[in-house]
Design a protein around this motif. Sequence first.
Motif, PDB file in Angstrom:
ATOM      1  N   VAL A 115       0.843  -1.190   0.000  1.00  0.00           N
ATOM      2  CA  VAL A 115       0.000   0.000   0.000  1.00  0.00           C
ATOM      3  C   VAL A 115       0.881   1.244   0.000  1.00  0.00           C
ATOM      4  CG1 VAL A 115      -1.958  -1.073   1.152  1.00  0.00           C
ATOM      5  CG2 VAL A 115      -0.226   0.021   2.506  1.00  0.00           C
ATOM      6  N   LYS A 116       0.410   2.272  -0.697  1.00  0.00           N
ATOM      7  CA  LYS A 116       1.078   3.572  -0.683  1.00  0.00           C
ATOM      8  C   LYS A 116       0.285   4.448   0.268  1.00  0.00           C
ATOM      9  CE  LYS A 116       2.519   7.367  -3.570  1.00  0.00           C
ATOM     10  NZ  LYS A 116       2.355   8.034  -4.858  1.00  0.00           N
ATOM     11  N   LEU A 117       0.886   4.743   1.419  1.00  0.00           N
ATOM     12  CA  LEU A 117       0.167   5.472   2.459  1.00  0.00           C
ATOM     13  C   LEU A 117      -0.051   6.925   2.061  1.00  0.00           C
ATOM     14  CD1 LEU A 117       2.026   4.068   5.583  1.00  0.00           C
ATOM     15  CD2 LEU A 117      -0.221   3.429   4.737  1.00  0.00           C
ATOM     16  N   PRO A 118      -1.182   7.509   2.445  1.00  0.00           N
ATOM     17  CA  PRO A 118      -1.429   8.927   2.164  1.00  0.00           C
ATOM     18  C   PRO A 118      -0.505   9.807   2.993  1.00  0.00           C
ATOM     19  CG  PRO A 118      -3.220   7.995   3.462  1.00  0.00           C
ATOM     20  CD  PRO A 118      -2.302   6.865   3.120  1.00  0.00           C
ATOM     21  N   LEU A 119      -0.320  11.035   2.539  1.00  0.00           N
ATOM     22  CA  LEU A 119       0.552  11.989   3.229  1.00  0.00           C
ATOM     23  C   LEU A 119      -0.268  12.862   4.171  1.00  0.00           C
ATOM     24  CD1 LEU A 119       2.710  13.155   0.201  1.00  0.00           C
ATOM     25  CD2 LEU A 119       3.287  11.432   1.892  1.00  0.00           C
ATOM     26  N   ALA A 120       0.315  13.184   5.314  1.00  0.00           N
ATOM     27  CA  ALA A 120      -0.319  14.091   6.271  1.00  0.00           C
ATOM     28  C   ALA A 120       0.776  14.894   6.955  1.00  0.00           C
ATOM     29  CB  ALA A 120      -1.135  13.317   7.300  1.00  0.00           C
ATOM     30  N   ALA A 121       0.508  16.166   7.209  1.00  0.00           N
ATOM     31  CA  ALA A 121       1.512  17.036   7.816  1.00  0.00           C
ATOM     32  C   ALA A 121       1.587  16.856   9.329  1.00  0.00           C
ATOM     33  CB  ALA A 121       1.210  18.496   7.488  1.00  0.00           C
ATOM     34  N   ASN A 122       0.481  16.575   9.965  1.00  0.00           N
ATOM     35  CA  ASN A 122       0.434  16.507  11.420  1.00  0.00           C
ATOM     36  C   ASN A 122       0.332  15.049  11.857  1.00  0.00           C
ATOM     37  OD1 ASN A 122       0.271  17.209  14.062  1.00  0.00           O
ATOM     38  ND2 ASN A 122      -1.861  17.865  13.987  1.00  0.00           N
ATOM     39  N   THR A 123       1.444  14.316  11.803  1.00  0.00           N
ATOM     40  CA  THR A 123       1.437  12.898  12.144  1.00  0.00           C
ATOM     41  C   THR A 123       2.390  12.621  13.293  1.00  0.00           C
ATOM     42  OG1 THR A 123       3.220  12.346  10.615  1.00  0.00           O
ATOM     43  CG2 THR A 123       0.984  12.253   9.753  1.00  0.00           C
ATOM     44  N   ALA A 124       2.101  11.550  13.999  1.00  0.00           N
ATOM     45  CA  ALA A 124       3.001  11.067  15.041  1.00  0.00           C
ATOM     46  C   ALA A 124       3.883   9.985  14.425  1.00  0.00           C
ATOM     47  CB  ALA A 124       2.191  10.498  16.209  1.00  0.00           C
ATOM     48  N   GLU A 125       4.858   9.526  15.191  1.00  0.00           N
ATOM     49  CA  GLU A 125       5.709   8.447  14.713  1.00  0.00           C
ATOM     50  C   GLU A 125       4.879   7.195  14.483  1.00  0.00           C
ATOM     51  OE1 GLU A 125       9.000   8.286  13.883  1.00  0.00           O
ATOM     52  OE2 GLU A 125       8.908  10.462  14.064  1.00  0.00           O
ATOM     53  N   LYS A 126       5.219   6.448  13.435  1.00  0.00           N
ATOM     54  CA  LYS A 126       4.488   5.225  13.141  1.00  0.00           C
ATOM     55  C   LYS A 126       4.756   4.200  14.233  1.00  0.00           C
ATOM     56  CE  LYS A 126       5.450   5.409   8.476  1.00  0.00           C
ATOM     57  NZ  LYS A 126       5.842   4.763   7.267  1.00  0.00           N
ATOM     58  N   PRO A 127       3.715   3.502  14.675  1.00  0.00           N
ATOM     59  CA  PRO A 127       3.930   2.479  15.695  1.00  0.00           C
ATOM     60  C   PRO A 127       4.653   1.282  15.107  1.00  0.00           C
ATOM     61  CG  PRO A 127       1.671   2.431  14.942  1.00  0.00           C
ATOM     62  CD  PRO A 127       2.322   3.616  14.284  1.00  0.00           C
ATOM     63  N   GLU A 128       5.342   0.562  15.962  1.00  0.00           N
ATOM     64  CA  GLU A 128       5.986  -0.677  15.546  1.00  0.00           C
ATOM     65  C   GLU A 128       4.885  -1.691  15.287  1.00  0.00           C
ATOM     66  OE1 GLU A 128       8.629  -3.271  14.338  1.00  0.00           O
ATOM     67  OE2 GLU A 128       9.225  -1.269  14.968  1.00  0.00           O
ATOM     68  N   THR A 129       4.803  -2.204  14.066  1.00  0.00           N
ATOM     69  CA  THR A 129       3.683  -3.062  13.693  1.00  0.00           C
ATOM     70  C   THR A 129       3.982  -4.546  13.864  1.00  0.00           C
ATOM     71  OG1 THR A 129       4.365  -3.003  11.388  1.00  0.00           O
ATOM     72  CG2 THR A 129       2.708  -1.390  12.098  1.00  0.00           C
ATOM     73  N   GLN A 130       5.124  -4.891  14.432  1.00  0.00           N
ATOM     74  CA  GLN A 130       5.445  -6.311  14.627  1.00  0.00           C
ATOM     75  C   GLN A 130       4.439  -6.976  15.555  1.00  0.00           C
ATOM     76  OE1 GLN A 130       7.376  -7.078  12.170  1.00  0.00           O
ATOM     77  NE2 GLN A 130       9.008  -8.028  13.324  1.00  0.00           N
ATOM     78  N   ASP A 131       4.128  -6.342  16.672  1.00  0.00           N
ATOM     79  CA  ASP A 131       3.242  -6.933  17.662  1.00  0.00           C
ATOM     80  C   ASP A 131       1.815  -6.413  17.542  1.00  0.00           C
ATOM     81  OD1 ASP A 131       5.423  -8.303  18.698  1.00  0.00           O
ATOM     82  OD2 ASP A 131       5.931  -6.668  20.059  1.00  0.00           O
ATOM     83  N   GLN A 132       1.547  -5.600  16.546  1.00  0.00           N
ATOM     84  CA  GLN A 132       0.224  -5.019  16.369  1.00  0.00           C
ATOM     85  C   GLN A 132      -0.580  -5.843  15.368  1.00  0.00           C
ATOM     86  OE1 GLN A 132      -0.988  -2.279  17.875  1.00  0.00           O
ATOM     87  NE2 GLN A 132       0.873  -1.767  18.957  1.00  0.00           N
ATOM     88  N   THR A 133      -1.889  -5.699  15.443  1.00  0.00           N
ATOM     89  CA  THR A 133      -2.763  -6.284  14.438  1.00  0.00           C
ATOM     90  C   THR A 133      -2.991  -5.218  13.371  1.00  0.00           C
ATOM     91  OG1 THR A 133      -3.832  -7.609  16.137  1.00  0.00           O
ATOM     92  CG2 THR A 133      -4.984  -7.388  14.040  1.00  0.00           C
ATOM     93  N   VAL A 134      -2.617  -5.526  12.132  1.00  0.00           N
ATOM     94  CA  VAL A 134      -2.682  -4.546  11.052  1.00  0.00           C
ATOM     95  C   VAL A 134      -3.682  -5.015  10.007  1.00  0.00           C
ATOM     96  CG1 VAL A 134      -1.392  -3.361   9.246  1.00  0.00           C
ATOM     97  CG2 VAL A 134      -0.289  -3.891  11.417  1.00  0.00           C
ATOM     98  N   VAL A 135      -4.647  -4.153   9.721  1.00  0.00           N
ATOM     99  CA  VAL A 135      -5.596  -4.387   8.631  1.00  0.00           C
ATOM    100  C   VAL A 135      -5.203  -3.425   7.517  1.00  0.00           C
ATOM    101  CG1 VAL A 135      -7.998  -4.223   7.892  1.00  0.00           C
ATOM    102  CG2 VAL A 135      -7.451  -5.130  10.150  1.00  0.00           C
ATOM    103  N   ALA A 136      -4.929  -3.982   6.336  1.00  0.00           N
ATOM    104  CA  ALA A 136      -4.525  -3.162   5.200  1.00  0.00           C
ATOM    105  C   ALA A 136      -5.604  -3.223   4.123  1.00  0.00           C
ATOM    106  CB  ALA A 136      -3.196  -3.643   4.635  1.00  0.00           C
ATOM    107  N   VAL A 137      -5.794  -2.081   3.448  1.00  0.00           N
ATOM    108  CA  VAL A 137      -6.723  -1.986   2.322  1.00  0.00           C
ATOM    109  C   VAL A 137      -5.921  -1.446   1.149  1.00  0.00           C
ATOM    110  CG1 VAL A 137      -8.884  -1.002   1.473  1.00  0.00           C
ATOM    111  CG2 VAL A 137      -8.602  -1.440   3.920  1.00  0.00           C
ATOM    112  N   ASP A 138      -5.836  -2.229   0.068  1.00  0.00           N
ATOM    113  CA  ASP A 138      -5.052  -1.753  -1.074  1.00  0.00           C
ATOM    114  C   ASP A 138      -5.940  -1.006  -2.062  1.00  0.00           C
ATOM    115  OD1 ASP A 138      -6.406  -3.722  -2.450  1.00  0.00           O
ATOM    116  OD2 ASP A 138      -4.639  -4.860  -3.020  1.00  0.00           O
ATOM    117  N   LYS A 139      -5.345  -0.544  -3.167  1.00  0.00           N
ATOM    118  CA  LYS A 139      -6.098   0.298  -4.100  1.00  0.00           C
ATOM    119  C   LYS A 139      -7.152  -0.476  -4.892  1.00  0.00           C
ATOM    120  CE  LYS A 139      -2.289   0.200  -7.379  1.00  0.00           C
ATOM    121  NZ  LYS A 139      -1.298   1.025  -8.025  1.00  0.00           N
TER     122      LYS A 139
END
Length: 143
Positions: free
Chosen positions: A45-69
Motif C-alpha cells: 500500500v502507498k500510504l497517504p501523506l499528512a503534515a500533522n502525524t506522530a511516529e508510526k507504531p511498531e507493527t510487529q506486535d500489532q494487528t494490522v488491517v490493510a486496504v489496497d487500491k
Amino acid sequence: MAMDMGGSKGGVKSDINVTPLVDVMLVLLIIMMIVAPLLQKGADVKLPLAANTAEKPETQDQTVVAVDKQDRFFVNGIPVRREELRVRVEDILETRKERIVIIKADEDARYSAIMDAMDELRAGGIEDMGLITERRVRPAGGN
C-alpha cells in the motif's frame, strides 16, 4: 612441496580452522539480510501523506488491517475477504491484552472500502483503531 601436518616436530596440529565456519556464517547472514525484508512486507500500500502525524507504531506486535487500491483486505499481510475480516481479527485479538487495530489504507483506496473495514471491526467489538499515514515533508522555507 610437502604438506605441513603439525608443528616443527611432526605432531598433530591442534588449531581449529575457522575459515569454513566464517564462510558459512557470511552466506547465512547475506541470505537473512535478503529474506527478512520480504517476510515483513505485508500488503503493498502507498500510504497517504499528512503534515500533522506522530511516529508510526511498531507493527510487529500489532494487528494490522490493510486496504489496497483494489479494495482488497489484508490482516497482518494475509489476504482475506470482507466477510472473513471480523472473524480473522477477533481470532488474533482473542489472545492479546490490547485490542488495538492499526489500519493501513492505500491513498487510492476508496473511502467506502476503508469504512467497510472499520464497520466490520466495530461490529466485532473493536473500538480502538488507528490510521497510519506518511509524514508530509514541508518545504525548507515554509511554516
